[in-house]
Design a protein around this motif. Structure first.
Motif: not given
Length: 406
Positions: A40-54
């Protein structure tokens, strides 16, 4: 020798750790109890995670560029991301976790579908730990009891961590998150195309906030509150449903979820050759309740420390070696946790201060500072004049909040 490491738990923390270890050629076991688990989680991630974790585009359900902050008196403040290439990513945890877990396995981590029950400790610095677990991969309701010997253990098994209990990591305060996934009619879902909402007020959360976050074909509607108030969690959920009723009209509940969320780091996060990461370590921020990025980052930082001090798996790291990971983590993110703790203490203590918080969110200087810090995980100090303006606005908002509160 080849170093043997068991990572217990395959959420963002565990999978990110296993990926780094497997890439380095270390014998890595990734143990997960429920392969279809969706925290159970809102599921929001920051933009930097998209590139940093491919992360590939299909992992992101929605790119949120607009937000509404809604006060106890239902005052709405619109917050918009100005740059077209900036967004807050919205994910379903079952999709994100599955991707990270499978990638770690493809890189060489040995995935074991099992429940860990006990850990036998070595008598010296060279002997292995023995993990007792029940293997679920062979079918049957009971599973098969097995053991595994490893040199290091990473606990990434969440707020109710078995590994934390086995190493006597100590307790921490925790909050309860309660969330309903609601499938909306097409016209209602269109409103949430790139929109997320956050509600504050004693009716929706006594010490946190409530949310409506968009997913692929539904919205996540939830709230959180401290453990001491857990008896009121369903009442608070009814509060957010009531506040957002018009926008949720005609919706169908497709899933109900609840889960504990740690409120601060555990007293001990490294004991012997065992290290905790993610929720097991207590890495969830106050005020925002953010945990996904910090979980993945802690897993990566812990594993990188192991690779470094094991000399790519050729020696067994010591407790002091593992504690270097803690020093690096606390140095990098300690101030972020302290600042958000202060913000929660100041602004979430009453409906009057929540009114002040929402009023502050209307200020463009505050929005820029907040989003720069969230999207890129870098605390960029405002120039002195801007800082003075924000301080003055904060004081003014707190004063006016007492008049605005219902």
């Amino acid at each position: 020798m080849t170093l043997r490491v068991a990572v217990v738990g395959s959420g963002p923390a565990g999978s990110s750790a296993a990926e780094v270890l497997a890439k380095a050629g270390i014998e890595t076991y990734l143990i997960e109890r429920k392969l279809d688990n969706a925290k159970p989680c809102g599921g929001a991630i920051p933009l930097c995670m998209v590139s940093e974790f491919d992360l590939p585009p299909e992992i992101i359900d929605r790119q949120v560029r607009r937000m509404k902050m809604i006060s106890p008196s239902n005052r709405e403040v619109d917050i918009n991301l100005v740059n077209e290439d900036e967004y807050i990513g919205m994910c379903r945890r079952e999709v994100l976790d599955g991707f990270l877990r499978n990638r770690a396995a493809q890189l060489g981590a040995i995935l074991i579908n099992a429940t860990v029950h006990k850990l036998d400790f070595p008598t010296n610095s060279k002997e292995p730990y023995t993990i007792h677990y029940v293997d679920h991969s062979e079918g049957g309701t009971q599973g098969v009891a097995k053991t595994l010997k490893v040199d290091l253990v990473i606990g990434a098994d969440g707020a109710n961590s078995r590994i934390a209990k086995e190493m006597d990591a100590g307790d921490y305060n925790f909050a309860i998150a309660f969330q309903e996934r609601i499938r909306l009619p097409q016209d209602k879902m269109a409103y949430y195309q790139d929109m997320a909402e956050m509600y504050v007020g004693n009716d929706v959360s006594t010490d946190f906030y409530a949310w409506v976050f968009p997913k692929y074909d539904h919205v996540a509607v939830g709230t959180g509150t401290m453990q001491v108030n857990k008896a009121s969690i369903k009442q608070l959920q009814a509060g957010i449903r009531a506040r957002a009723a018009r926008k949720l009209a005609g919706g169908q509940i497709i899933k109900v979820e609840a889960h504990p969320i740690p409120e601060h780091p555990r007293p001990r996060r490294v004991v012997g050759r065992i290290a905790l990461i993610g929720d097991a370590a207590g890495y969830v921020t106050k005020s925002s309740g953010e945990g996904i990025y910090f979980a993945a980052k802690s897993g990566r930082m812990c594993a990188e420390t192991i690779v470094e001090f094991s000399q790519a798996g050729s020696r067994i790291p010591t407790e002091d070696d593992l504690k270097v990971y803690l020093k690096r983590w606390d140095r990098k993110y300690g101030i972020t946790y302290k600042v958000l703790d202060i913000l929660q203490t100041v602004f979430y203590r009453s409906d009057a201060t929540r009114e002040a918080f929402v009023e502050m969110c209307a200020d463009l200087d505050v929005q820029k500072l907040t989003f720069d810090s969230y999207l890129y995980k870098t605390v960029v100090p405002a120039n002195p004049i801007t800082q003075l303006k924000i301080t003055a606005k904060t004081i003014g908002s707190l004063i006016r909040g007492n008049a605005l509160a219902p």
